[in-house]
Design a protein around this motif. Structure first.
Motif, short mmCIF file in Angstrom:
data_model
loop_
_atom_site.label_atom_id
_atom_site.label_comp_id
_atom_site.label_asym_id
_atom_site.label_seq_id
_atom_site.Cartn_x
_atom_site.Cartn_y
_atom_site.Cartn_z
N ASP A 93 77.43 -56.24 23.62
CA ASP A 93 77.49 -56.29 25.08
C ASP A 93 78.22 -55.09 25.69
O ASP A 93 78.41 -55.04 26.90
N GLY A 94 78.65 -54.16 24.83
CA GLY A 94 79.23 -52.92 25.33
C GLY A 94 80.74 -52.80 25.28
O GLY A 94 81.30 -51.81 25.74
N THR A 95 81.42 -53.79 24.72
CA THR A 95 82.87 -53.68 24.59
C THR A 95 83.19 -52.59 23.57
O THR A 95 82.64 -52.59 22.47
N ALA A 96 84.05 -51.66 23.94
CA ALA A 96 84.44 -50.59 23.03
C ALA A 96 85.21 -51.18 21.84
O ALA A 96 86.04 -52.07 22.03
N ARG A 132 71.54 -49.97 20.98
CA ARG A 132 73.00 -49.99 20.86
C ARG A 132 73.41 -50.54 19.49
O ARG A 132 74.32 -50.03 18.84
N LEU A 166 76.11 -48.87 16.61
CA LEU A 166 77.44 -49.49 16.50
C LEU A 166 78.15 -49.20 15.19
O LEU A 166 79.38 -49.04 15.18
N GLN A 202 79.76 -45.92 15.49
CA GLN A 202 80.78 -45.98 16.53
C GLN A 202 82.04 -46.68 16.02
O GLN A 202 83.16 -46.22 16.25
N MET A 258 69.77 -53.20 23.92
CA MET A 258 70.69 -53.81 22.96
C MET A 258 70.30 -53.44 21.54
O MET A 258 71.17 -53.19 20.70
#
Length: 130
Positions: free
Chosen positions: A43-46, A101, A105, A108, A98
């Motif tokens: 959901d994009g939380t770092a 992303r 991940l 990242q 998504m």
């Protein structure tokens, strides 16, 4: 093989929900908490903004291993298989952004200074005192 989340477990992974997961040993707490971390990341939380506290080093290590294993597996899956894997692990119905992303991940998280913060309560308190 990874089991699918129950309705209640999927609810606990929702990033917009405040949850406390408590249960007896062997009932799936680590499974649910891992799914929640994955969903937060999707959901994009770092990664550096996520903190998971456990009671034991073994639980922290197991949770880290499960998160990295899932993210690593997602890198090479085609869209259809990735969508199934994400929904099974997090309860989320992924859209194209998504899926894209999800494939980024793993790198990242590995590039996050200090990595994912999955640690024992004792280690966390020690870091605060330091």
């Amino acid at each position: 093989m990874t089991p699918e989340l129950t309705r209640e477990q999927a609810q606990a992974t929702r990033p917009d929900a405040n949850v406390w997961v408590g249960a007896s040993a062997g009932t799936g707490k680590t499974f649910v908490l891992t799914a929640r971390v994955l969903r937060l990341l999707l959901d994009g939380t770092a990664p550096e903004r996520i903190l998971c506290l456990t009671f034991t080093k073994a639980a922290a290590s197991e949770m880290t291993t499960r998160v990295l294993k899932a993210l690593g597996a997602w890198v090479g899956l085609d869209d259809k298989r990735l969508a199934v894997a994400i929904q099974k692990r997090t309860g989320a119905k992924p859209d194209k952004p998504m899926l894209d992303r999800a494939r980024r991940l793993f790198a990242q998280v590995l590039e996050t200074p200090g990595g994912l913060k999955i640690q024992t309560i004792h280690a966390f308190c020690q870091s605060l005192l330091g």
